[in-house]
Motif scaffolding. Structure first.
Motif, PDB file in Angstrom:
ATOM      1  N   UNK A   1      25.894  76.388 -29.693  1.00 14.98           N
ATOM      2  CA  UNK A   1      24.579  75.065 -29.701  1.00 14.98           C
ATOM      3  C   UNK A   1      25.885  74.937 -30.355  1.00 14.98           C
ATOM      4  N   UNK A   2      26.002  74.550 -31.253  1.00 17.89           N
ATOM      5  CA  UNK A   2      26.471  73.452 -32.482  1.00 17.89           C
ATOM      6  C   UNK A   2      27.039  72.337 -31.883  1.00 17.89           C
ATOM      7  N   UNK A   3      26.931  71.962 -30.403  1.00 19.35           N
ATOM      8  CA  UNK A   3      27.357  70.901 -30.025  1.00 19.35           C
ATOM      9  C   UNK A   3      26.280  69.885 -29.727  1.00 19.35           C
ATOM     10  N   UNK A   4      25.097  70.522 -29.433  1.00 15.96           N
ATOM     11  CA  UNK A   4      23.821  69.901 -29.141  1.00 15.96           C
ATOM     12  C   UNK A   4      24.250  68.788 -30.622  1.00 15.96           C
ATOM     13  N   UNK A   5      23.284  67.399 -29.803  1.00 11.97           N
ATOM     14  CA  UNK A   5      23.809  66.113 -30.950  1.00 11.97           C
ATOM     15  C   UNK A   5      22.036  65.709 -30.930  1.00 11.97           C
ATOM     16  N   UNK A   6      20.984  65.557 -30.272  1.00 12.30           N
ATOM     17  CA  UNK A   6      20.413  64.864 -30.578  1.00 12.30           C
ATOM     18  C   UNK A   6      18.935  66.171 -28.957  1.00 12.30           C
ATOM     19  N   UNK A   7      18.368  65.979 -29.530  1.00 16.63           N
ATOM     20  CA  UNK A   7      17.213  66.953 -28.612  1.00 16.63           C
ATOM     21  C   UNK A   7      15.328  66.985 -28.693  1.00 16.63           C
ATOM     22  N   UNK A   8      15.146  66.500 -27.560  1.00 16.70           N
ATOM     23  CA  UNK A   8      13.839  65.306 -27.467  1.00 16.70           C
ATOM     24  C   UNK A   8      12.732  66.276 -26.368  1.00 16.70           C
ATOM     25  N   UNK A   9      11.711  66.418 -26.908  1.00 18.17           N
ATOM     26  CA  UNK A   9      10.215  67.489 -26.496  1.00 18.17           C
ATOM     27  C   UNK A   9       9.299  66.514 -26.230  1.00 18.17           C
ATOM     28  N   UNK A  10       8.867  66.409 -25.090  1.00 14.94           N
ATOM     29  CA  UNK A  10       8.130  65.620 -24.526  1.00 14.94           C
ATOM     30  C   UNK A  10       7.892  64.239 -25.111  1.00 14.94           C
ATOM     31  N   UNK A  11       9.266  63.964 -24.886  1.00 18.14           N
ATOM     32  CA  UNK A  11       9.757  62.329 -25.645  1.00 18.14           C
ATOM     33  C   UNK A  11       9.911  62.214 -26.798  1.00 18.14           C
ATOM     34  N   UNK A  12       9.393  63.342 -28.056  1.00 19.08           N
ATOM     35  CA  UNK A  12       9.646  62.991 -28.835  1.00 19.08           C
ATOM     36  C   UNK A  12      11.103  63.728 -29.634  1.00 19.08           C
ATOM     37  N   UNK A  13      11.752  63.213 -30.451  1.00 22.31           N
ATOM     38  CA  UNK A  13      13.345  63.045 -30.671  1.00 22.31           C
ATOM     39  C   UNK A  13      13.296  63.993 -31.751  1.00 22.31           C
ATOM     40  N   UNK A  14      13.249  64.988 -31.752  1.00 20.45           N
ATOM     41  CA  UNK A  14      12.868  66.432 -33.245  1.00 20.45           C
ATOM     42  C   UNK A  14      14.489  66.148 -33.533  1.00 20.45           C
ATOM     43  N   UNK A  15      15.191  66.209 -33.188  1.00 23.28           N
ATOM     44  CA  UNK A  15      16.465  66.358 -33.656  1.00 23.28           C
ATOM     45  C   UNK A  15      17.516  65.106 -33.318  1.00 23.28           C
TER      46      UNK A  15
END
Lengths: 465, 465
Positions: free
Chosen positions: A415-429
């Motif tokens: 899980x720590x390899x995740x760099x960016x997270x987007x939900x419904x077009x919104x960048x959360x990470x």
């Protein structure tokens, strides 16, 4: 993010250009679409929360790069956000509180007393927020939760920006927030009614704890309420040998046969665990269209067993994947869950071909979205679907070389390899930084709350920082 | 790091103060010493590569903080560096090349041909370097390796600064670097003799591939050479049902009984896998003092089985823990290996109390160091031992709260949580940055080499970045 200017002084042709506010460019896109699962050097355009275009890098149809946020995904894998189909988010408060114990001891002597002493809307809200930041930081964009004080979890998910289906827990004994068990269904109904239109991306639901801890009439009424209000109905099912025996002693039936005899085994039911299902039960679940969630790590940690995953799939069931709560896993990392889904299926069948990386990834994305009833909106990367997207940094020693991005995701990544997270077009990470939550604040508050847990349960070894 | 000034103008009393060049201050120290496994708010002083003092923060005996490098370990766990007791480091080149296949297909149709086509000292050196950066970045400070062209792995480990026991592979068929199988023992002997005094922290050894792929006389001679040169003797043992059956057909014996009949089951033998050991074999291993390495993830991924860990421990064996090579795991993360050691033991026995977090951590530290024959020097944090130390950043959502740091390490953490790594007092990783290696350069070179692998094995799906 600045929207496009569609004022009249622009040429007509440009008016037809869609409003794009986010572009993810240059990555290896794992679409999870059967026809074209992987696009090398791909490009995704996002507008209004939706994926408006997906294809090769270089093909674009927005007007000016100054108007959009561009995420450089070279040396990265772009994939659908992960769907965690079973959690008890607020149980992150009890992570590591009681390990290596028999399930009954763990539940009745540790977890239930800790819950009774500590849970209230405030603690559930805070612990759910902790779970949300953990989920975001490890690539989960949608989670399905069942617990008490679920309104507090609803508020936490809303604050975090996560997609979710959140179910108020129902059990036929006094429970946190429901001291009078006769009120349990009213509490659940009220929760659903109050929250049904509260968010575009979070839906309420009802979660009956299990066929052993809920009476038949409770299960039937809960199922009816869910159908009336058009929300899913969750249940723990066939988690342990002990529970299956209890139910057989009480009802004379195997768990699935029992649920069917109550008239509640249907497409609206989402059953979690399913460790001791036999072929008759599996076939009946498939026939009735009920959903299954596979929870391999929790089932291992509590020594419950390995669910018959390959048998389910042979029968046509497409299970979702879940982590369970942090008290029995002890994290919410869907990457290690994918890895364990594949490895436990191999070991249970003595067949390394029994379950592959692609199937594990499907459980965590497309199959999971179907279990949630959201497969029209999420679970694959396709034009018209919601922009729930995860970007994984692959330029790391443990993800090199990359012959097969799916293999590296399932068998090598965490899980720590995740760099960016987007939900419904919104960048959360973004670059592993939260855009609007403050995890440090949350972790500091959790420390204070955990000190209270330790005070209530003085047998806990106190050795943390 | 500046050494202390011991010039004569200082007071006499200060001359007795030891030279300290590294201080780790404020962390939760997991010593792995039975009497005092955890020190809260602890402090470790390091001098000349050794731990010179360990105790509570605030108790110190060095003269000036300006003279030493101080690592702030508040909000961190400080533990012994992890000992990976079984790897094939250079197989990181084949990570994800061939998954979800039967072991024989995987080995004979994919891995062996890829090895034959690609391995040479240069490729083994580069791929071993990739493994070294992965190991350092995930908290391994000592590894035990067996492969071909092992001199190249020796050079890589030396460059990386890792402690290691590195064994030249012996197999009774033409092998990479050993085209004439009759020369296999000479190659191994020469390797050991050349490298025996080459490094203070790396020792050579010999690794016979298995009792099925090596003749009896090869095994006996290899064991003799190892004893003569005072180096350990590694072997794969009882990994698969197929292999056990092959050996029984050939010799009429169970694997351990067979090794004993050859006179090579002794304290110098380190046997890896042990999946199909029965009680007679386990007791014989314990009686003879041979060592066992447990490799749970690889055994799951290849569907070989779950080794009888609890039975071994009951017989008095204290196994080490290993990841195996990256072609069958597919990473070198000892944190997920600890997690899987505990969880597979629970599931194999249907008993959640069968194996706990502390035992899993011991396998990866103190027990592993004893398997390596290095327990006088590493494996616990104690005054006088080598400063092989790992620091884990615990102020992260998935490691909060922290009721029991050992639980969080084993069940919640992953290799990417490692912040600082120290081997023999030298800081190899600091705030997740390498102090003297360039992982980007290594990963770029690996990309070029992986393209050659793909060219030689055109059936490989090419979809990586």
């Amino acid at each position: 993010m600045v929207s496009f200017d569609f004022s009249n002084d622009r040429p007509v042709i440009e008016d037809k250009v869609p409003r794009v506010n986010l572009v993810i460019d240059g990555g290896t896109i794992i679409t999870m679409v059967d026809d074209e699962p992987v696009i090398s050097q791909g490009r995704i355009e996002v507008s209004g929360g939706l994926i408006t275009k997906i294809g090769k890098s270089g093909e674009h149809n927005f007007r000016s790069k100054d108007d959009v946020e561009i995420i450089d995904a070279r040396n990265a894998i772009v994939m659908p956000g992960l769907v965690n189909c079973h959690t008890h988010a607020a149980m992150s408060l009890f992570r590591g509180l009681a390990d290596d114990l028999p399930l009954k001891t763990w539940l009745f002597e540790k977890i239930f007393p800790a819950e009774a002493a500590l849970l209230d809307p405030k603690s559930v809200h805070l612990a759910s927020l902790l779970a949300c930041v953990e989920m975001i930081a490890s690539g989960t964009t949608c989670f399905m939760d069942g617990y008490f004080f679920e309104e507090a979890t609803f508020d936490a998910a809303k604050k975090a920006g996560l997609r979710a289906i959140l179910a108020q827990g129902v059990i036929d004994m006094p429970a946190p927030g429901v001291p009078d068990q006769n009120e349990n269904l009213n509490v659940a109904r009220n929760f659903v009614e109050r929250r049904q239109t509260d968010s575009n991306i979070i839906k309420p639901a009802i979660f009956c704890h299990s066929p052993v801890t809920c009476y038949a009439k409770t299960l039937q009424k809960a199922s009816e309420i869910c159908k009336e209000l058009k929300v899913p109905f969750f249940i723990h099912l066939s988690e342990t040998k002990w529970e299956v025996e209890q139910l057989r002693n009480k009802t004379g039936e195997k768990p699935v046969i029992y649920l069917d005899s109550l008239g509640i085994l249907d497409e609206n039911l989402i059953a979690v665990h399913g460790v001791y299902l036999d072929n008759e039960e599996i076939n009946l679940i498939a026939e009735k269209g009920a959903k299954i969630v596979h929870v391999p790590e929790s089932n291992m940690k509590l020594a419950s067993g390995i669910a018959p995953l390959t048998g389910m799939i042979l029968a046509g069931i497409r299970p979702g994947l879940g982590t369970d709560g942090c008290a029995s896993n002890n994290n919410l990392d869907m990457f290690s869950e994918m890895d364990m889904a594949a490895k436990t299926a191999k070991i249970a069948t003595s067949d390394p071909t029994a379950f592959n990386a692609m199937s594990a990834a499907k459980m965590a994305t497309s199959w999971g979205s179907a279990v949630a009833g959201l497969d029209k909106h999420i679970g694959t990367l396709q034009e018209g679907k919601c922009a729930d997207i995860v970007i994984i940094d692959t330029f790391q020693p443990h993800l090199r070389p990359c012959y097969d991005p799916l293999s590296n995701l399932v068998y090598s990544a965490n899980g720590s390899d995740v760099r960016d997270v987007i939900v419904e077009g919104k960048v959360l990470l973004r670059e592993r930084r939260f855009t609007h939550l403050d995890p440090l604040d949350i972790m500091k508050e959790i420390k204070t709350l955990a000190a209270k847990v330790e005070k209530h349960l003085p047998h806990v070894r106190i050795a943390g920082n």
